[in-house]
Enzyme design. Structure first.
Site, PDB file in Angstrom:
ATOM      1  N   ARG A  29       0.807  -1.181  -0.067  1.00 42.64           N
ATOM      2  CA  ARG A  29       0.003   0.195   0.665  1.00 42.64           C
ATOM      3  C   ARG A  29       1.047   1.918   0.203  1.00 42.64           C
ATOM      4  O   ARG A  29       0.732   1.810  -1.096  1.00 42.64           O
ATOM      5  CB  ARG A  29      -0.655   0.269   1.083  1.00 42.64           C
ATOM      6  CG  ARG A  29      -1.727   1.462   0.739  1.00 42.64           C
ATOM      7  CD  ARG A  29      -3.283   1.645   2.312  1.00 42.64           C
ATOM      8  NE  ARG A  29      -3.572   0.021   2.575  1.00 42.64           N
ATOM      9  CZ  ARG A  29      -4.674   0.456   3.303  1.00 42.64           C
ATOM     10  NH1 ARG A  29      -4.981   1.082   4.637  1.00 42.64           N
ATOM     11  NH2 ARG A  29      -5.751  -0.652   2.901  1.00 42.64           N
ATOM     12  N   HIS A  75      -7.968  -3.176  -7.922  1.00 39.71           N
ATOM     13  CA  HIS A  75      -7.735  -2.632  -6.399  1.00 39.71           C
ATOM     14  C   HIS A  75      -8.727  -1.914  -5.809  1.00 39.71           C
ATOM     15  O   HIS A  75      -9.557  -1.198  -5.821  1.00 39.71           O
ATOM     16  CB  HIS A  75      -7.529  -1.245  -6.650  1.00 39.71           C
ATOM     17  CG  HIS A  75      -5.678  -0.479  -5.601  1.00 39.71           C
ATOM     18  ND1 HIS A  75      -5.480  -0.837  -4.721  1.00 39.71           N
ATOM     19  CD2 HIS A  75      -7.276   0.482  -4.466  1.00 39.71           C
ATOM     20  CE1 HIS A  75      -5.063  -0.168  -3.595  1.00 39.71           C
ATOM     21  NE2 HIS A  75      -5.838   0.930  -3.611  1.00 39.71           N
ATOM     22  N   TYR A 119     -16.229  14.662 -14.051  1.00 42.52           N
ATOM     23  CA  TYR A 119     -16.170  15.653 -15.028  1.00 42.52           C
ATOM     24  C   TYR A 119     -14.801  15.913 -15.608  1.00 42.52           C
ATOM     25  O   TYR A 119     -14.792  16.423 -16.343  1.00 42.52           O
ATOM     26  CB  TYR A 119     -15.976  17.195 -14.365  1.00 42.52           C
ATOM     27  CG  TYR A 119     -17.912  17.111 -13.790  1.00 42.52           C
ATOM     28  CD1 TYR A 119     -19.044  17.452 -13.881  1.00 42.52           C
ATOM     29  CD2 TYR A 119     -17.449  17.190 -11.552  1.00 42.52           C
ATOM     30  CE1 TYR A 119     -19.651  18.078 -13.201  1.00 42.52           C
ATOM     31  CE2 TYR A 119     -18.318  17.404 -11.212  1.00 42.52           C
ATOM     32  CZ  TYR A 119     -19.604  17.769 -11.949  1.00 42.52           C
ATOM     33  OH  TYR A 119     -21.283  17.628 -11.314  1.00 42.52           O
TER      34      TYR A 119
END
Length: 803
Positions: A29, A75, A119
């Protein structure tokens, strides 16, 4: 029913579970792999985009599509964490070489968040292609994803040393990492140097890699610390903004900030500088403006015409993020474990990775070339006996039978027979035979080259070198950050920090202190000072805000108070009590105070105690940065108190001591040696057990001694009558010794001009002046100015300047 229940120690369970969690966080991680410089989430994002064809030469796609793909396939974590990681890879102020390009709002150096992923649109940058190149040629190991429906790479081929080029930061369980970005060209040149000279030292590598190269530019100071970091993995450098000045109309100067330290939030910095301006923590700043636009970063600090511009810049370096420290902590996963690595260690691990990548690629390409060569040889053989081959195929029942017959008749292999029966008729031309022969020759050359790479270490290294040089040629950019040898020490001048302002400073015996503007002081009389009725001044002095006020107490302590830190209080109002700033004893009180501009060693502090100790210490010993509590200025015995503190610049004066019982002693100050700050000093006067010193004064140009007894007698004595004695003597009697109602000295002082004398009893107060009292010789008790029977015993005497 309880057979499956285990009895385990809690600490064993917690230790085991946290160990597993830590191992996961560290390896999978928060800490990047030394080979490709990527954390797992970054690697998965790049691979997912590559696999979906979302590459630099194609159009942009919605970021949400990529995030969903990453979460669904590789993931299984929160979408925000994946999107945040994706956005960071595209931010040019954080990445030295952006790995993703995003259309839309991707945040800013001001800390603005990016637009939502629905967006924005994204695709891999061109240089990301080099991170993923040849990933489909068995160059790296693949493993199953979390639900075994896909496979994902454990590392990317990474055709350049991404860990150093883009750096990283991360915090895991027990480990943290901070690796700064570097210049691509320098890092590749250093890699080439290690390949050519494996024994190369850090000094030689630092001729190539000058130091970090932050995408935000700036100035890096501390080459010795860079070297330490490159050797050990840890070091601390200073990163400061690029600052210049512009002269503008009206004689003013603007301070221009063009580049900020790495990861400094510009908006917060501008806000902090504006707060400094508003709070007047530094003198001379008029306005702070952020004029950043599409042409580049630009923060303008407008200064006053007479401002100390260099001083302001130094203050901002010292007190804001205009200058920050960067701590190298070069931890990366190497051989599946976190390791602290130096520069050479990282590059050697990268070279080792590239050897494996090139070897795996060469084996894959060799296998493919040999397979193709086998087919080409079959086709060429078939074309050479074309009529027989066609006859065998025509006589066969089906495709499977045709293949078997070809294998049996002409000793073709299964693979060659498949290629022959799939051959299209138009290929049976002379042109195709030439093409096959050409391809055969090319394959023969390729196979020989690949076999040489696999069999010769030097050949393999030359391939790595060539590919690195190609990357360098295509993607190298000029260095952004400037390296400076030494870390510059910043000295802040008080004149920069504080506006110089003339003020009046007063300290009272009860412990009240204040600073008053000259305007407020001049609008009043001295008698109108705000003060408690029974209180009195121990210091009233005109000074300025750049000075320190040294307040000395009867316990041998002193306090340092910068004048500019004192509250600006009107003359008619009470001051601020010292106990609000310092922890004072219940009966500790100021006995005197001085305004000090510089702690000059030529100035000497003379301290005298009631029991007869005297000490000389240079004023420079009193300088201290710890000014939050009283500092011991003299060592005192339990029953002793300080009665006098005075300053002398020459030590040419005499000291005159007067005791409660009227004993006096005069001798030169020069006979006393200087001692340290906490010393008890030496014997000033041999004071009897039932006596004490009430006055110790330096005699220079004064003319008379004034003494006042408890019976209300005031005596004025010419100083010329006091002969010079020796230190530590008993001294001479000043007043007549009367067995019935003897006179005892309440207070005394030396004067040059006339002063007011204020006598106070328990119920009365009387004021007279010194020159109204006739001069008396030795052994006289002076003149009674009050009737002791009516006035009462004099308990306190104040000496005031005439107004």
């Amino acid at each position: 029913m309880t057979d499956h229940i285990q009895q385990l120690q809690l600490e064993d369970v917690i230790g085991d579970r946290f160990g597993r969690y830590s191992k996961y966080v560290i390896q999978d991680r928060a800490i990047p792999d030394v080979r490709d410089g990527l954390k797992p989430v970054q690697r998965r994002i790049l691979y997912a985009m590559y696999k979906e064809g979302n590459t630099f030469e194609k159009g942009y796609r919605k970021s949400a599509k990529t995030v969903g793909n990453v979460i669904g396939n590789y993931h299984p974590h929160g979408d925000s964490s994946v999107y945040d990681a994706m956005v960071r890879l595209s931010q040019e102020w954080k990445m030295r070489e952006e790995l993703i390009t995003i259309h839309g709002n991707k945040g800013s150096v001001d800390g603005d968040p990016p637009a939502a992923m629905r967006y924005t649109e994204a695709r891999l940058s061109e240089i990301s292609n080099e991170m993923l190149r040849d990933i489909n040629k068995n160059t790296v190991k693949f493993i199953n994803n979390f639900d075994d429906t896909e496979v994902e790479p454990t590392v990317l081929p990474a055709k350049f040393p991404n860990l150093l080029v883009n750096g990283t930061t991360g915090i895991s369980a027990g480990y943290a990492t901070d690796i700064p970005p570097h210049n691509l060209e320098e890092v590749i040149d250093a890699t080439l140097k290690i390949i050519d000279k494996p024994t190369v030292k850090i000094d030689e590598l630092m001729n190539i890699v000058k130091g970090p190269d932050f995408p935000t530019g700036g100035i890096i100071q501390g080459v010795s610390q860079i070297k330490k970091a490159y050797e050990t993995g840890r070091g601390k450098i200073i990163v400061r903004s690029t600052v210049r000045t512009e002269d503008v109309r009206g004689g003013k100067t603007h301070i221009i900030i063009d580049e900020l330290p790495f990861e400094v939030n510009k908006a917060n910095l501008v806000k902090k500088i504006d707060e400094i301006r508003a709070d007047r923590k530094v003198d001379g700043i008029l306005e702070v403006r952020d004029e950043t636009d599409r042409d580049g970063q630009r923060v303008v600090i407008e200064t006053r015409k007479d401002a100390n511009v260099e001083g302001i810049i130094n203050y901002l370096y010292k007190k804001t993020d205009l200058q920050v420290s960067y701590n190298f902590n070069m931890v990366a996963i190497s051989d599946r474990a976190p390791q602290l690595l130096g520069l050479k260690d990282i590059l050697e691990a990268y070279i080792k990775h590239q050897k494996e990548v090139i070897r795996n690629r060469s084996e894959y390409e060799l296998s493919e070339a040999e397979r193709r060569m086998h087919i080409i040889e079959g086709l060429m053989k078939a074309l050479s006996i074309l009529d027989e081959v066609i006859r065998v195929i025509r006589e066969s029942d089906n495709k499977r039978d045709a293949k078997n017959n070809l294998v049996e008749a002409f000793s073709f292999t299964e693979t060659q027979a498949e290629a022959i029966v799939m051959l299209q008729l138009y290929r049976l031309t002379n042109t195709d035979i030439v093409e096959l022969e050409t391809e055969h020759n090319e394959l023969e050359y390729t196979i020989n080259q690949l076999r040489e790479i696999l069999g010769n270490e030097n050949k393999l290294l030359s391939v790595i070198k060539k590919e690195l040089k190609d990357i360098r040629k295509k993607y190298s950019t000029p260095r952004q950050s400037v390296i400076e040898e030494e870390i510059q020490t910043i000295e802040l001048e008080k004149e920069v920090l504080i506006a110089k302002e003339e003020v009046m400073v007063s300290v009272t015996q009860d412990g009240y202190i204040k600073r008053t503007s000259m305007r407020s002081y001049n609008a009043s009389t001295i008698e109108e000072i705000g003060m408690k009725q029974e209180d009195r001044l121990v210091m009233l002095s005109q000074g300025h805000t750049l000075q320190h006020c040294l307040v000395f107490t009867n316990y041998g302590n002193y306090m340092i108070i910068p004048v500019h830190e004192l509250q600006d209080i009107k003359w008619k109002d009470n001051g601020q009590h010292l106990s609000s700033r310092f922890n004072l004893k219940s009966d500790e009180m100021p006995i005197t105070a001085f305004l000090i501009e510089t702690y000059d060693g030529k100035v000497t502090v003379v301290t005298t105690t009631a029991n007869g100790q005297i000490k000389l210490t240079g004023l420079d010993a009193y300088e201290a940065t710890r000014i939050k509590r009283p500092i011991a200025g003299m060592g005192l015995k339990a029953d002793d108190k300080v009665v006098s503190v005075e300053l002398t610049e020459t030590k040419d004066e005499d000291v005159l001591l007067v005791t409660h019982k009227g004993m006096t002693l005069r001798y030169p100050v020069s006979v006393i040696n200087n001692t340290g700050l906490k010393a008890q000093g030496v014997r000033a006067m041999n004071v009897k057990d039932d006596d004490r010193i009430v006055m110790s004064r330096l005699i220079s140009n004064q003319t008379h001694l004034i003494t006042v007894s408890q019976r209300g007698a005031v005596k004025r004595t010419d100083l010329a009558v006091f002969e010079e004695g020796a230190r530590a003597q008993v001294g001479n009697m000043l007043i007549k010794d009367i067995k019935s109602k003897p006179h005892r000295i309440v207070n005394a002082t030396v004067i040059k001009e006339d002063i007011n004398i204020v006598l106070k009893s328990a119920s009365s107060e009387f004021k007279t002046n010194a020159k109204s009292t006739r001069v008396s010789g030795k052994y006289s008790n002076g003149s009674f100015v009050v009737d002791e029977n009516e006035f009462g015993e004099v308990a306190e005497v104040d000496f005031e300047a005439l107004t």
